[in-house]
Design an enzyme around this catalytic site. Structure first.
Site, mmCIF file in Angstrom:
data_model
loop_
_atom_site.group_PDB
_atom_site.id
_atom_site.type_symbol
_atom_site.label_atom_id
_atom_site.label_comp_id
_atom_site.label_asym_id
_atom_site.label_seq_id
_atom_site.Cartn_x
_atom_site.Cartn_y
_atom_site.Cartn_z
ATOM 1 N N ASN A 1 84.385 -83.401 5.922
ATOM 2 C CA ASN A 1 84.350 -84.500 4.911
ATOM 3 C C ASN A 1 82.724 -85.226 5.142
ATOM 4 O O ASN A 1 82.601 -86.044 4.293
ATOM 5 C CB ASN A 1 85.436 -85.131 5.672
ATOM 6 C CG ASN A 1 86.733 -84.941 4.923
ATOM 7 O OD1 ASN A 1 86.907 -83.766 4.419
ATOM 8 N ND2 ASN A 1 88.052 -85.428 5.235
ATOM 9 N N GLU A 2 82.266 -84.954 6.233
ATOM 10 C CA GLU A 2 80.812 -85.503 6.306
ATOM 11 C C GLU A 2 80.002 -84.969 5.158
ATOM 12 O O GLU A 2 79.467 -85.689 4.437
ATOM 13 C CB GLU A 2 80.262 -85.129 7.594
ATOM 14 C CG GLU A 2 80.848 -85.815 8.841
ATOM 15 C CD GLU A 2 82.327 -85.539 9.307
ATOM 16 O OE1 GLU A 2 82.664 -84.238 8.922
ATOM 17 O OE2 GLU A 2 83.046 -86.388 9.797
ATOM 18 N N GLN B 1 89.585 -65.791 2.445
ATOM 19 C CA GLN B 1 88.580 -66.128 2.220
ATOM 20 C C GLN B 1 87.544 -65.879 3.091
ATOM 21 O O GLN B 1 87.730 -66.275 4.398
ATOM 22 C CB GLN B 1 88.413 -67.539 1.772
ATOM 23 C CG GLN B 1 87.204 -68.173 1.474
ATOM 24 C CD GLN B 1 87.223 -69.896 1.218
ATOM 25 O OE1 GLN B 1 87.256 -70.238 0.343
ATOM 26 N NE2 GLN B 1 87.530 -70.841 2.252
ATOM 27 N N GLY B 2 86.293 -65.263 2.704
ATOM 28 C CA GLY B 2 85.231 -64.916 3.780
ATOM 29 C C GLY B 2 84.075 -65.847 3.305
ATOM 30 O O GLY B 2 82.860 -65.244 3.003
ATOM 31 N N GLU C 1 88.814 -75.552 -4.877
ATOM 32 C CA GLU C 1 89.432 -75.637 -3.700
ATOM 33 C C GLU C 1 89.333 -77.173 -3.280
ATOM 34 O O GLU C 1 90.368 -77.841 -2.685
ATOM 35 C CB GLU C 1 88.532 -74.877 -2.689
ATOM 36 C CG GLU C 1 89.278 -75.049 -1.261
ATOM 37 C CD GLU C 1 88.361 -74.231 -0.359
ATOM 38 O OE1 GLU C 1 87.219 -73.848 -0.764
ATOM 39 O OE2 GLU C 1 88.589 -74.172 0.757
ATOM 40 N N SER D 1 82.926 -68.546 5.796
ATOM 41 C CA SER D 1 82.367 -68.808 7.129
ATOM 42 C C SER D 1 81.707 -67.752 7.855
ATOM 43 O O SER D 1 82.310 -66.870 8.075
ATOM 44 C CB SER D 1 83.259 -69.902 8.014
ATOM 45 O OG SER D 1 83.553 -70.977 7.517
#
Lengths: 390, 357
Positions: free
Chosen positions: A373-374, A125-126, A255, A128
């Site tokens: 999670n923030e 997966q690209g 996801e 970031s």
């Protein structure tokens, strides 16, 4: 309410269990996030695929078994119960494939899906980039139109790409409208990681494995889709040009939700935690630690039941929507807790290289990836509870 | 496999929700408090009951939901009652719905030795004529000897080791105690030695087994109410955080506030499936039912405490007053979190089972 499995579901379980028990490698494979370990995992993936167990819920035509969501849950339960290897193909199967099913042309589906389910093409997966983590809309990698050559030229950098050093394809977002900002003007590309114009550099994760990579694009050419296999092998676009954000969001909700993290994995970890604690019963297990074990076990049960309730809704056509952020926060923090309790039980031996310390370091990535999670907490607060955005 | 309420259960729940919204709002709740000052308003002189809500529930057949049809009830199960108790919790209804419709019916249905007496009492419940309390005074379950609104009740069931008695409150030494939640108008019953055979309903193994399942229901009923209470507190708090402005913006737009409320909401959303599963297990007589109840009560108690704490913190000073409604729901949560086994008790039941200590 009916918490029992039907006869055909039980039959499916029996079939899965018996295949897994006679095929899952023992002793367990080394981590799949090293070059050698990845190769061993690839053998395992090929064995799964040969008997149609790699993607049970997919249509038979693409290598699956047409299994229901319930059967998929059963398969996962059995898979982790016998200690099945980590799925090094999971980013393709669980993140890209749902997008291809939703946005791919029939030709794209016929080309990419069987190659994915049989682990011929290995996808990373690209998402970031150095300056686009949780803030995915800050993507700066770009694709420039080359009308003369009939295609797109990609440049820029992706990073923290899981197993990027071992995969041969990447899917990700590239900015196709140079004037655009934020969520607009991006396109969802499928990109080969071999050949001119692409450089992959692996680097060590927290646990020391070379599980991460940074990927540099320098004028990598992706030809326009003419429906031929030869062209599709050189990459392509999913969905419409400049509509990549909407296409990508379909992927992230799978996801974050059901598809990546079935309860089976955490129930298996919780079971191993209870076994570890049982070894200490009558031999120094404090009430405090027994309580901690029970508490973590209850959370694993709660996650499993929450998922059954979600799936009950999904099979009746209800959308998961923002509720999927609840799942992601809960399972990722549950995974950390299960390992923390195990390490506490191990006491001074916790620091020794072993499955619990390895698993703990792996678990620590959960609250970070797929949207920290923030961010997930903000999503729950705004879209489920109804608090104001600004 | 289908882990969801049926259409009928969802409809029943919606009707009960509407009915309780009409009959058990903050005003009616304050009127149930004996002391108007502690309640932060109301007429005072309440006895821990909301008569309008109780009679409406009786009329709808909620109290007899688990009573056999032969005794005039609806012959439904714990699965049908528990979602309604979540609604009772949402309204903070102090009346003994769980004790009457759940705990008492569980005990009476097993009283095969005193079939006639039990049958009459079950019929009385189904007819909406009888209200029950229940105390667990000695035995293998957690001692729970507080009975809310005891003097208003028709009968009190006492579980003492291998005996179950059914006694009118006037014949019992009731000691009035002050609960933090005045709407509970609480009484303590200490181990009574003057019980004689005339009040005995069950003895021996049958009594012990009935006591276990009654205690399980009592704990599950409290867990269900705690889920509803938690939701109510969080709803109030989201509303307040949307209205209240500081630094020129709605306080709910602050990330610190959002994360407090999301954390509490996570605890509630993941406790509820444990509560519903335990209801299913009790209904089916699953051998793991007691452990499932303990998981539900442990997690629902913890969730309610988290919801109360987050709600108070986000409300700030206004939540710290008795004129504001939050305390009515928060105090009930504190009370029920410890009733019929607190977090520690139920977690221990789970760890004993898991680790076979």
């Amino acid at each position: 309410m009916d918490l029992t499995w039907s006869e055909s579901e039980e039959a499916f379980r029996t079939e899965a269990r018996s295949w897994l028990e006679s095929n899952v490698p023992t002793p367990a494979l080394p981590s799949g996030d090293t070059k050698e370990g990845f190769a061993l995992h690839l053998d395992w993936e090929h064995r799964l695929a040969a008997d149609n167990w790699s993607v049970v819920s997919w249509p038979k035509a693409f290598g699956g078994r047409d299994a229901s969501l319930w059967e998929w849950l059963i398969f996962e339960e059995e898979y982790y119960r016998v200690g099945g290897p980590q799925r090094v193909t999971q980013n393709g199967i669980f993140l890209l494939a749902p997008t291809i099913f939703e946005f791919g042309t029939p030709a794209q589906q016929e080309y990419y899906l069987p190659r994915m389910s049989s682990a011929v093409d290995l996808w990373c997966q690209g998402w970031s980039e150095p300056n686009a983590g949780s803030d995915l809309a800050a993507v700066r990698s770009k694709a420039t139109r080359d009308d003369a050559a009939g295609g797109w030229r990609l440049s820029g950098q992706k990073t923290w790409t899981t197993r990027g050093a071992f995969c041969n394809y990447l899917f990700g977002l590239f900015r196709t409208d140079p004037e655009s900002e934020r969520h607009k003007g991006m396109t969802y590309f499928m990109v080969p990681l071999e050949g001119d114009g692409v450089t992959v550099r692996g680097f060590g994760r927290l646990d020391g494995d070379e599980g991460f990579a940074e990927v540099f694009f320098d004028d990598l050419f992706i030809p326009d889709d003419d429906g031929t296999a030869a062209t599709m092998a050189r990459g392509g676009i999913l969905g419409e040009v400049n509509q990549g954000w909407g296409v990508a969001m379909a992927t992230t909700s799978s996801e974050r939700g059901l598809t990546l993290r079935s309860p089976g994995r955490f129930q298996a970890t919780a079971t191993r935690l209870v076994e570890l604690a049982r070894e200490q019963v009558g031999n120094g297990l404090s009430e405090q630690m027994a309580d901690a074990v029970a508490d973590a076990w209850m959370d694993a049960e709660a996650y499993s039941l929450f998922t059954l309730s979600d799936v009950s809704g999904v099979v009746e056509g209800k959308a998961m929507g923002a509720r999927s952020s609840y799942n992601k926060i809960f399972w990722s923090e549950l995974d950390v807790r299960l390992h923390e309790v195990a390490l506490d039980l191990l006491g001074p031996s916790a620091e020794l290289d072993g499955p619990w310390m390895k698993g703990y370091q792996f678990a620590l990535s959960g609250p970070i990836y797929a949207g920290t999670n923030e961010i997930q907490r903000n999503i729950v607060a705004e879209r489920v509870l109804g608090l104001p955005r600004k | 496999m289908r882990f969801a309420l049926t259409e009928e259960q969802i409809e029943f729940r919606a009707v009960v929700r509407g009915l309780l919204a009409d009959t058990c709002g903050p005003d009616e709740l304050r009127a149930a408090w004996p002391d108007a000052e502690l309640a932060g308003g109301g007429p005072g002189g309440g006895n821990g009951r909301v008569p309008g809500a109780w009679s409406a529930l009786a009329e709808m057949g909620v109290l007899g939901i688990m009573v056999p049809e032969a005794n005039g009830g609806l012959e439904m199960t714990q699965e049908d009652l528990v979602p309604l108790l979540i609604e009772a919790g949402w309204a903070a209804l102090p009346d003994p719905v769980s004790a009457t419709a759940g705990v008492a019916v569980t005990l009476l249905a097993q009283a095969t030795d005193s079939e006639k007496r039990a049958g009459e009492l079950l019929a009385g419940i189904a007819a909406g004529e009888l209200s029950f309390g229940c105390a667990f005074l000695a035995g293998r379950v957690a001692t729970s000897n507080f009975v809310p609104a005891a003097t208003s009740l028709d009968q009190i069931l006492l579980c003492v080791n291998d005996q179950v008695h059914v006694v009118g409150p006037a014949s019992l030494p009731l000691e009035r105690v002050q609960s933090v939640d005045g709407a509970r108008d609480l009484f303590r019953i200490d181990l009574v030695d003057q019980l004689d055979n005339s009040t005995v309903l069950l003895t021996g193994e049958a009594a012990e087994s009935a006591t276990r399942s009654a205690f399980d229901f009592a704990a599950l009923g409290a867990a269900a109410e705690l889920i509803g209470l938690s939701r109510r507190m969080l709803e109030m708090t989201v509303l307040y955080a949307t209205e209240r402005k500081q630094f020129g913006v709605q306080i709910g737009s602050f990330q610190a506030v959002k994360h407090h409320l999301t954390n509490a909401s996570l605890a509630v959303e993941f406790a509820e499936p444990l509560v519903l599963r335990a209801a299913n297990s009790l209904a089916l007589g699953n051998p793991q039912a007691s452990v499932h109840v303990s998981m539900a009560k442990a997690k629902a108690s913890a969730a309610a405490k988290a919801a109360a704490a987050a709600s108070l913190q986000v409300h700030g000073a206004i939540g710290y007053t008795v004129e504001y409604d939050l305390h009515l729901y928060m105090k009930r949560s504190w009370a029920l979190a410890g009733e019929f086994g607190d977090v520690e008790f139920h977690r221990r039941r789970v760890s004993d089972e898991l680790l076979a200590i």
